[in-house]
Enzyme design. Structure first.
Site, PDB file in Angstrom:
ATOM      1  N   THR A 223       0.851  -1.192   0.000  1.00  0.00           N
ATOM      2  CA  THR A 223       0.000   0.000   0.000  1.00  0.00           C
ATOM      3  C   THR A 223       0.884   1.240   0.000  1.00  0.00           C
ATOM      4  OG1 THR A 223      -1.797  -1.107   1.102  1.00  0.00           O
ATOM      5  CG2 THR A 223      -1.602   1.232   1.552  1.00  0.00           C
TER       6      THR A 223
ATOM      7  N   ARG B  37     -14.552  -6.800  -0.475  1.00  0.00           N
ATOM      8  CA  ARG B  37     -13.932  -6.448   0.824  1.00  0.00           C
ATOM      9  C   ARG B  37     -13.337  -5.031   0.761  1.00  0.00           C
ATOM     10  NH1 ARG B  37      -8.477  -4.856   2.448  1.00  0.00           N
ATOM     11  NH2 ARG B  37      -8.176  -5.508   4.589  1.00  0.00           N
TER      12      ARG B  37
ATOM     13  N   GLY C  78     -10.871  -2.322   2.923  1.00  0.00           N
ATOM     14  CA  GLY C  78      -9.917  -2.256   4.040  1.00  0.00           C
ATOM     15  C   GLY C  78      -9.956  -0.922   4.763  1.00  0.00           C
TER      16      GLY C  78
ATOM     17  N   THR D  50      -0.507   1.445   7.057  1.00  0.00           N
ATOM     18  CA  THR D  50      -0.449   0.265   6.191  1.00  0.00           C
ATOM     19  C   THR D  50      -0.370  -0.976   7.072  1.00  0.00           C
ATOM     20  OG1 THR D  50       0.784  -0.905   4.483  1.00  0.00           O
ATOM     21  CG2 THR D  50       2.086   0.503   5.938  1.00  0.00           C
ATOM     22  N   GLY D  51      -1.027  -2.047   6.631  1.00  0.00           N
ATOM     23  CA  GLY D  51      -1.003  -3.263   7.428  1.00  0.00           C
ATOM     24  C   GLY D  51      -2.314  -4.005   7.305  1.00  0.00           C
TER      25      GLY D  51
END
Ligand code: ASP
Length: 346
Positions: free
Chosen positions: A210, A238, A240, A261-262
């Site tokens: 990302t 989905r 995020g 990010t993660g």
């Protein structure tokens, strides 16, 4: 009479002397606490980024692209441009690069499509815009900004967002534009393995990618943006944390600008970006203290992997991550570009 004049002159001289002294002390102080005029930080995702996993030639490719994006934003800030423009332009460079998991080069869903999420936030008025699950917008970060500026909404998703972008004349592309040989290979492998595990348990999830950027401009305004293809082989549909204001992105001139990010699900549940800002606002923590508490304590306790980049209203820059590495770069008016990827010093 003469004595009075003498007395007056003496008082004047003494006063002038003291004023001068105070001025000198002030100057000394100002020098010590010299404020950053502008600054920019960006990330290209956290994850299993180690010297073992990233051969030197590939690391060099990342370094070059990160520097190009950083300088794109930096030059805008240097010329008096806005933090929003800097963030949008830097992210656009990374979106157009197949190296990262954003726009061109995005990861694929479980049905082999690319579905993109992006958001941007203006810290001067806490206005924000985002798009989620888009399949045809060449640069989702540009669309996110347009949602903020041209619509009364914050977040547009799916077909509605793609249609909005088309209607306002943004560049749209077939979904196949985002595919790269690397992602197609990963998808084929995923299909062949017929994985029954969820995307979160998939080992390739460990490689994020990302992109995000935060900036402070010379007008004192903060901005943040994030763009992603999400997590590999996510269920189609989905969404995020990246397009969720407060989770993956947040900016407020009173505190800081943040891009995360993660593992998005954890960042949503913990409202990570806003949590860091709130710790600064309500608990008076520094950006570093707040980010460390959330990323290194709260998330680690939940076994959630990822990181963040941030800049506060005084130009203090922070990058915190609990994964083995994170692509990251920063520069300010008084610090030349720094580009790092591993946990250690490079
Ligand atoms: N946070 C993103 C998501 O969950 C993934 C990433 O940061 O790479 O969609």
């Amino acid at each position: 009479m003469k004595t009075r004049i003498k007395l007056f002159a003496t008082v004047l001289i003494v006063l002038l002397f003291f004023t001068n002294c105070v001025k000198r002390v002030d100057n000394g102080k100002n020098k010590q606490t010299k404020k950053i005029k502008f600054g920019i930080v960006l990330h290209g995702g956290a994850g299993n980024i180690t010297p073992q996993n990233l051969p030197p030639e590939r690391a060099e490719q990342y370094r070059t692209k990160l520097k190009e994006a950083l300088l794109t934003g930096y030059n805008i800030l240097k010329n008096g441009g806005s933090s929003l423009d800097a963030v949008e332009s830097a992210i656009k460079v990374l979106e157009n690069s197949p190296l990262f998991n954003a726009a061109k080069g995005a990861v694929m869903t479980d049905v082999g499509t690319c579905e993109l999420d992006a958001s941007i936030m203006d810290g001067s008025n806490i206005n924000a815009g985002a798009v989620a699950g888009v399949k045809h917008i060449k640069n989702p970060i540009v669309a996110a900004r347009k949602v903020m500026e041209l619509s009364p909404h914050v977040l547009l998703a799916g077909d509605g967002a793609d249609t909005f972008a088309k209607e306002i004349g943004l560049r749209t592309v077939p979904n196949s534009y985002f595919y790269t040989p690397r992602r197609l290979k990963q998808f084929k492998k995923y299909k062949a393995q017929k994985k029954q595990t969820s995307a979160n348990e998939n080992s390739s999830f460990k490689k994020f990618g990302t992109v995000g950027c935060v900036a402070l401009d010379i007008h004192g305004n903060l901005a943040a943006g994030t763009s992603t293809g999400g997590i590999p082989f996510k269920k189609f549909g989905r969404i995020g944390d990246s397009p969720i204001i407060g989770a993956g992105t947040y900016a407020n001139n009173q505190t800081c600008a943040i891009s995360c990010t993660g593992q998005g699900e954890y960042f949503i549940r913990n409202v990570v970006a806003y949590d860091i800002s709130a710790l600064m606002e309500y608990k008076n923590l520094s950006l570093k203290e707040a980010a460390t508490r959330v990323i290194m304590k709260k998330l680690v306790k939940q076994k959630a992997e990822g990181g963040m980049i941030g800049i506060d209203r005084n130009g203090n820059i922070v990058t915190v991550f609990n994964s083995p590495g994170m692509f990251r770069a920063w520069a300010t008016d008084s610090q030349s570009p720094v580009i790092k990827m591993f946990k250690t010093n490079n």
